[in-house]
Motif scaffolding. Sequence first.
Motif, PDB file in Angstrom:
ATOM      1  N   THR A   1     130.819 -22.898   1.258  1.00  0.00           N
ATOM      2  CA  THR A   1     130.106 -23.129   2.091  1.00  0.00           C
ATOM      3  C   THR A   1     129.975 -24.246   2.728  1.00  0.00           C
ATOM      4  O   THR A   1     129.716 -24.788   1.745  1.00  0.00           O
ATOM      5  CB  THR A   1     128.401 -21.494   1.520  1.00  0.00           C
ATOM      6  OG1 THR A   1     128.173 -22.255   1.210  1.00  0.00           O
ATOM      7  CG2 THR A   1     128.911 -20.562   1.767  1.00  0.00           C
TER       8      THR A   1
ATOM      9  N   LYS B   1     130.301 -21.975  -4.745  1.00  0.00           N
ATOM     10  CA  LYS B   1     130.241 -23.495  -3.763  1.00  0.00           C
ATOM     11  C   LYS B   1     130.264 -24.166  -2.796  1.00  0.00           C
ATOM     12  O   LYS B   1     130.374 -24.252  -2.093  1.00  0.00           O
ATOM     13  CB  LYS B   1     131.261 -23.620  -3.989  1.00  0.00           C
ATOM     14  CG  LYS B   1     131.913 -25.166  -5.166  1.00  0.00           C
ATOM     15  CD  LYS B   1     131.164 -26.295  -4.195  1.00  0.00           C
ATOM     16  CE  LYS B   1     132.313 -26.277  -3.082  1.00  0.00           C
ATOM     17  NZ  LYS B   1     130.835 -27.715  -1.612  1.00  0.00           N
TER      18      LYS B   1
ATOM     19  N   GLU C   1     127.009 -29.803  -0.922  1.00  0.00           N
ATOM     20  CA  GLU C   1     126.773 -30.753  -1.473  1.00  0.00           C
ATOM     21  C   GLU C   1     126.185 -31.139  -1.317  1.00  0.00           C
ATOM     22  O   GLU C   1     124.489 -31.755  -1.697  1.00  0.00           O
ATOM     23  CB  GLU C   1     127.842 -31.773  -2.493  1.00  0.00           C
ATOM     24  CG  GLU C   1     128.471 -32.590  -1.576  1.00  0.00           C
ATOM     25  CD  GLU C   1     129.954 -32.085  -0.811  1.00  0.00           C
ATOM     26  OE1 GLU C   1     129.892 -30.372  -0.480  1.00  0.00           O
ATOM     27  OE2 GLU C   1     130.371 -31.982  -0.925  1.00  0.00           O
TER      28      GLU C   1
ATOM     29  N   GLY D   1     133.668 -24.046   7.091  1.00  0.00           N
ATOM     30  CA  GLY D   1     132.893 -24.893   7.258  1.00  0.00           C
ATOM     31  C   GLY D   1     133.790 -26.226   8.626  1.00  0.00           C
ATOM     32  O   GLY D   1     134.017 -24.885   9.596  1.00  0.00           O
ATOM     33  N   SER D   2     133.642 -26.871   8.660  1.00  0.00           N
ATOM     34  CA  SER D   2     134.895 -27.613  10.049  1.00  0.00           C
ATOM     35  C   SER D   2     136.350 -27.061   9.841  1.00  0.00           C
ATOM     36  O   SER D   2     137.328 -25.988   8.876  1.00  0.00           O
ATOM     37  CB  SER D   2     134.606 -29.510   9.815  1.00  0.00           C
ATOM     38  OG  SER D   2     135.103 -29.201   8.086  1.00  0.00           O
TER      39      SER D   2
ATOM     40  N   GLN E   1     136.446 -19.631   8.292  1.00  0.00           N
ATOM     41  CA  GLN E   1     136.165 -19.655   9.456  1.00  0.00           C
ATOM     42  C   GLN E   1     135.821 -21.389   9.621  1.00  0.00           C
ATOM     43  O   GLN E   1     135.556 -22.004   8.712  1.00  0.00           O
ATOM     44  CB  GLN E   1     134.254 -19.232   9.064  1.00  0.00           C
ATOM     45  CG  GLN E   1     134.878 -17.536   9.210  1.00  0.00           C
ATOM     46  CD  GLN E   1     133.615 -17.226   9.084  1.00  0.00           C
ATOM     47  OE1 GLN E   1     133.057 -16.070   8.604  1.00  0.00           O
ATOM     48  NE2 GLN E   1     132.627 -17.386  10.124  1.00  0.00           N
ATOM     49  N   GLY E   2     135.926 -21.499  10.801  1.00  0.00           N
ATOM     50  CA  GLY E   2     135.828 -23.130  11.001  1.00  0.00           C
ATOM     51  C   GLY E   2     135.290 -23.350  12.263  1.00  0.00           C
ATOM     52  O   GLY E   2     134.616 -23.052  12.501  1.00  0.00           O
TER      53      GLY E   2
ATOM     54  N   CYS F   1     127.100 -23.316  14.129  1.00  0.00           N
ATOM     55  CA  CYS F   1     128.979 -22.939  14.481  1.00  0.00           C
ATOM     56  C   CYS F   1     128.888 -22.722  15.971  1.00  0.00           C
ATOM     57  O   CYS F   1     129.454 -21.996  17.149  1.00  0.00           O
ATOM     58  CB  CYS F   1     129.439 -22.259  14.092  1.00  0.00           C
ATOM     59  SG  CYS F   1     129.009 -20.856  13.680  1.00  0.00           S
TER      60      CYS F   1
ATOM     61  N   GLU G   1     134.833 -30.978  18.965  1.00  0.00           N
ATOM     62  CA  GLU G   1     133.364 -30.274  18.182  1.00  0.00           C
ATOM     63  C   GLU G   1     132.431 -31.994  18.046  1.00  0.00           C
ATOM     64  O   GLU G   1     132.741 -32.682  17.565  1.00  0.00           O
ATOM     65  CB  GLU G   1     133.702 -29.471  17.002  1.00  0.00           C
ATOM     66  CG  GLU G   1     132.410 -29.131  16.633  1.00  0.00           C
ATOM     67  CD  GLU G   1     132.140 -28.188  15.426  1.00  0.00           C
ATOM     68  OE1 GLU G   1     132.959 -28.846  13.999  1.00  0.00           O
ATOM     69  OE2 GLU G   1     131.796 -27.162  15.365  1.00  0.00           O
TER      70      GLU G   1
END
Length: 493
Positions: free
Chosen positions: A151, A177, A180, A229-230, A251-252, A285, A386
């Motif tokens: 995530t 996960k 970080e 994420g990206s 998902q981007g 997003c 983006e």
Amino acid sequence: MSTNEHERVNYIDGDWKKPESGRTLSVINPADQKEIGTVHLSGKEDVKSAVETAEEAYHEWRRTPVTKRIQYLFHFKNLLEEHIDELAKVITNESGKTYKESVGEIRRGIENVENACGMPTMMQGFNNEDIATGIDEHMIRQPLGVVAAITPFNFPVMIPLWFLPYAIAAGNSFILKPSEKVPMSARYIIALLQKTDLPAGVVQLVNGDKEAVDELLENPSVKAISFVGSTAVARQIYSKGTLHGKRVQAQGGAKNMVVVLPDADLNMTTRIVVDSAFGCAGQRCLANSLAITVGDAKKPFTDAIKEKAAGLKVGYGLDKSTEMGPVITPDSRQRVEQFIETGENEGGKILVDGRGKKVENYGDGNWIYPTIMDEISPDSSLAKTEVFGPLFGLMHVDTVEDAIQLINSQSYGNMACLFTSSGAAARQFRYEANAGNIGINIGVAAPMAYYPFSGWKDSFFGDLHAQGHHAVEFYTQTKVVIERWSRDWGRTF
Ligand code: NAD
């Protein structure tokens, strides 16, 4: 509390463990750049141990009746509600968003826990009697085994909860996960889950970066990967995960356009679009990052949004009057500043400049104030890339068809919004715009937990999205049984 408690960041086999890799990162408050913690990163061996434990736990867990499985989620929901204030502060301090935004994301996360409590009916199959005389056919749904989610930083509680409740309610064991950059929020919610006495190994937390992710992608015992994420990373995760035979939903990123028609309610539109563009410092997003005005909407909307954006109160998210917080890292701030420069070089005209400003008493924070740039050319990099920060662009066209064409020329397809009082224009827009989440007089069209979060194009790789029935399908596999039972056997055989 033991002296090394802060090092025991992974939750494996029902206990807090220190990752073995020895690599660490600082956790930084984006509002003042002060260190608020350390995250110990997992190596391959740490992840392997989490997967092995998850696999062992799975065999018991899938045999636990679904009605019992969801009792842990009812308990979890109550704990989240009870700790919402404290958890919101953790989110704000590591992600920078305002307290109100943190509470909002926890609420959207809780909705998913509530929705997953419907698993006893959601995972039902279907059946036919007598597909031939005396022969019946059923479709049942069974869990997959060990599943994992990776995530991003921008919704450290809500996004893990897009996956965790559905995965375990359906009978899988689950590994999280988290990013970080924001490990403390994830740690907090897993500690709440621990209080429910969920059997050890059903949910595990592994902190880490690419090394941990690679092990999850390669480990044959992990059957499914959920990623948010990206786009660049989502594409890699999808390719690598599917290459290793896993189900993947990835998902981007996004570049969300909002179209403003001359018949839109100007006050409402401006208020909502400003919230969408600058809420969470533009790091959603589903942030509107470009407005396309149609015809006569150009001047009134440009004037109104300029005034409203320039008046936003920027500051530390726990100060009650703050309306917009900092961006996540100094790199993010520099990236947004770089985009402003690029936009200018490409012919954009700055109407509100958020660069070079500081918040009193928080001088070291990652501050970039709301910025508005007009005359963005459809071919410019700013129209296509983006930014993920508080930079909002304006474009102007003559017709709603021109606006829809601009949206459809985008490589992203996360969300498109329209502001109008015309039902006909609204219908045309929702029918023709190529994006998976559509807002009509809505600026952040975030689907409720019982609808799929439907990104399209470069905003999503896979088939089944997060949330709702898609989550149930993603975390279960169908089995079809055809059976013959006859009272006449004694006579016929
Ligand atoms: P990111 O892609 O940098 O990181 C996301 C996760 O992937 C993190 O857990 C990170 O540790 C991991 N990761 C990063 N690089 C990796 C690599 N090379 N290999 C394997 N794992 C890697 O994203 P971010 O900066 O944390 O989040 C912001 C992005 O997320 C934006 O692009 C935003 O649009 C997107 N996002 C999308 C949605 C959606 O629903 N589509 C929702 C929220 C955020």
